[in-house]
Each structure stands twice: as C-alpha cells, then as structure tokens.
Motif scaffolding. Structure first.
Motif: not given
Length: 397
Positions: A30, A34-35, A37-39, A41, A215-216
């Motif tokens: 993942e 994926r970005p 930031r989506d991870m 949580p 990102d992030d």
C-alpha cells in the motif's frame, strides 16, 4: 571498547523486529502505490500500539518524553527499524525531527521547548530543517544566500531553499540564515524557528526524486522565503552560532542515517538469499543459489555488511564515550562506507530478483531509487573522503 548489550536492549530489539515483520512490512504494498497521506490513519494506529509497548521515541531524552537510550543502543534499534521505510516514522525517531529535537533540547529556551519540543516528541506535530539552497553547495553550510535581517523586534527572512525534507505537513522549520554578514565565515549564520504558516514561507513544490513525488513525511520541499517575518525570540541559541549548531546536529545525524542504512542492507540481504534459494533456473530443479557468481555476491555482501555494522557501532560507542568531535574521523568513514555498502547490496539483491526486482512488487526498487541519495546528502562521499584524508595526512606531516 565494550559492545556489551544489556538484556533490556536485546529484548527491545527483539520486540521491534517482530513488530516490523508483522505490522509494518505487510503495509508496504500500500505504501508503494498510494500517497503517504492516505496511510496516516492506519499508521496512527500502529503508533498507538508502539506507545502502549512503551517503545515510543527511543532516542529522544527522557525529560521530554523519549526513552533516552544511548547512541550505541539506538544503533541496534535503528538497524531493526530500517528494514522497512515505515519503521522510524512509526516509532517516532525519524529525520529531520530527530536532529531538530537535539537542537531544541540543547539550545532552546523554556518557551521554545514548551511550544515546539514537547509536542514534537509526543508526535503531535512534525518539523523540517531548511539549510540546503538551490544555488549554493549543500556540502558547505557556510555558503548561504538566505538572509535574516533585523527590523524592530523581528527578523525578516528572504531566500530560496530546497531539499527541505518533510516540509509538507510540518508545523515549523528550523531555518539557517545569514544574520551577521560581516562576521568571520563560521559566525555569520543563525538558526531561527519559522512556523510554516507564517506569511512569506512558501512551499513551492514537493521535488520529484527519481520519478517519485513524495508527500507529507516522505516529501522534499522547495521553499521560497519572501519577506518572511518572525519575532527575534524565535532565534535558537546565540546569534551567529548557526554553523556550530549545525555541526552538532549533522554529526549524530550522519550516524543515525548509517544505522538506518544497516537495516536496509539487512532487508536487501535477506531478500537476496531467499530469492537465491527459491528461484528455480533449470528443469532439474537447480536454483540461483547453485551458481558460483550468486554465492560470491552473498559472501561479499555478508562480509561488507558485518564490517559496516561494526564500524558504525564503534563510532556510536566513541560518541557516547568521548564525544562527536573526538569521533569525527569515524563519522566521516562510516558516512561513505555504509552508504556504498548499502548501494552494492541493494544492487546485487535487485539483480538476483531479475525483472521482479525492477517492479514495486518488492521493496528493492524503492530502496534503489531513494537510497541512492545517501552518497550525497549530509556531505557527499567526496567531501568526507577529502576531509578525512587531510586530517590523517596532517598527523604524518
């Protein structure tokens, strides 16, 4: 030298190894697609688990919420965490926050520590370090064009930075800027805390690195300071001492990187050996492990990894016992030795995986892309080699 490892640290390293294997490595597919930031949580859930295990912020001082382990002990912890790109972030001992914690802890005022240090150690905020400039050599921190000019009770900052890692999402930047242009070269710059929501602090972009725009936390920001005004109380330490403080930060920072790289080496080595033993290459059932060239790569990698590991642990022991200044030769050595060892082992592991190694179906391609920079940041290999050689030759003069 005494590399005796306490039962406590052995237990901690075993717990971390198991956590990385069971909780973090399964998240890597993942992470690769994926970005980041989506991870966040799910990563927050993992961080909560780490806090419950009382393994949060292992290398940060106890008086601000960390575990307070020694540098040698952190070497073993960091090696275990480095096996996954997510390890240091989830256990909250990642760069650039680790170096910023050290600077704030050593040089921050009580108000600065309350506002920035404590929430940083607790993982409530992130930070970044703005030193490298677009038009100046990053390996020479005395060469800066960014200025901070006094105006009333403020500093007004103007300049152009890049490779301000993790700026995307950070709450503040520790910024290197020239405050005393007429002073001797090592006393011209200062470190100033700049909240990233300050007008004039502009995150221009996240720089694409090897085709990947992170990102992030995994970003590398280009920053433009345009009339960025902050109060003079945001000065860290003494005005004009920015270079000295940067050296305090970069010395341990370099060894932190080396410790993480050992984890990358170990992960790539494990993948290479498993692939060699399972990849069938003939109708009779022979595997890659039967080929002499593969055996040679594995033997060379094992020897190089163990050599780099012992050299790094020795450097950590020296810093713990005699200080970073006295250990500077060892720090220079490990910076280029471990970086190049990692490059060779990752490259061999990728080659053993063939076409699979070029894909993001394993972590190897990610290591290959992102860790190539190890030979550049925090002082290019050539700079460390030259500085080390000069110091050695001086003893023979």
């Amino acid at each position: 030298m005494d590399f005796q490892i306490s039962n406590r640290i052995q237990t901690i390293v075993s717990m971390i190894d198991e956590f990385v294997e069971k909780e973090l490595i399964p998240l890597e597919p993942e992470f690769l697609t994926r970005p980041f930031r989506d991870m966040l949580p799910v990563l927050r859930e993992k961080q909560a688990m780490v806090k419950r295990m009382e393994l949060w912020a292992p290398n940060f001082p106890k008086d601000c919420g960390g575990m307070g382990i020694s540098l040698l002990e952190h070497g073993l912890v960091s090696e275990a965490l480095g096996k996954s790109p997510l390890g240091h972030y989830v256990f909250w001992c990642q760069a650039p926050d680790a170096g910023n914690v050290e600077i704030l802890h050593a040089h921050g005022t009580e108000e600065q520590k309350k506002r920035w240090l404590l929430p940083l150690v607790q993982g409530e905020i992130r930070s970044c370090f703005a030193m490298t400039e677009v038009d100046m050599p990053g390996s020479n921190p005395v060469m800066l064009e960014t200025t901070a000019v006094k105006d009333g009770t403020d500093y007004v900052i103007n300049g152009h930075k890049w490779y301000t890692s993790s700026a995307d999402g950070a709450k503040f930047a520790i910024t290197m800027a020239v405050t005393n242009p007429e002073a001797p070269k090592y006393q011209r710059a200062s470190m100033i805390i700049v909240p990233t929501n300050t007008p004039g602090f502009n995150l221009v972009r996240n720089i694409p690195v090897m085709g990947h725009e992170g990102d992030d936390y995994f970003s590398h920001g280009e920053i433009l300071f345009e009339g960025c005004r902050v109060p003079q109380e945001n000065l860290l330490g003494v005005e004009g001492h920015g270079f000295v403080m940067a050296q305090e930060r970069l010395g341990p920072g370099r060894i932190h990187h080396c410790m993480r790289w050992l984890g990358v080496c170990r992960r790539a080595f494990d993948l290479m050996c498993r692939r060699a033993n399972t990849r069938v290459i003939s109708p009779s059932g022979e595997t890659l492990a039967s080929r002499q060239i593969i055996q040679s790569w594995i033997a060379e990698s094992a020897a190089e990894l163990e050599s780099a590991r012992l050299l790094t642990l020795n450097s950590a022991w020296q810093i713990d016992n005699v200080g970073a200044s006295a250990a500077r030769d060892s720090i220079s050595m490990i910076k280029f030795v471990v970086a190049n060892t990692m490059g060779r082992i990752v490259d061999r592991a990728l080659q053993v995986h063939g076409g699979l190694g070029m894909t993001d179906d394993t972590i190897l391609a990610w290591f290959y892309r992102h860790e190539r920079a190890a030979r550049i940041y925090d002082g290019a290999d050539e700079v460390h080699k030259t500085a080390l050689a000069k110091r050695i030759l001086k003893t023979y003069a």
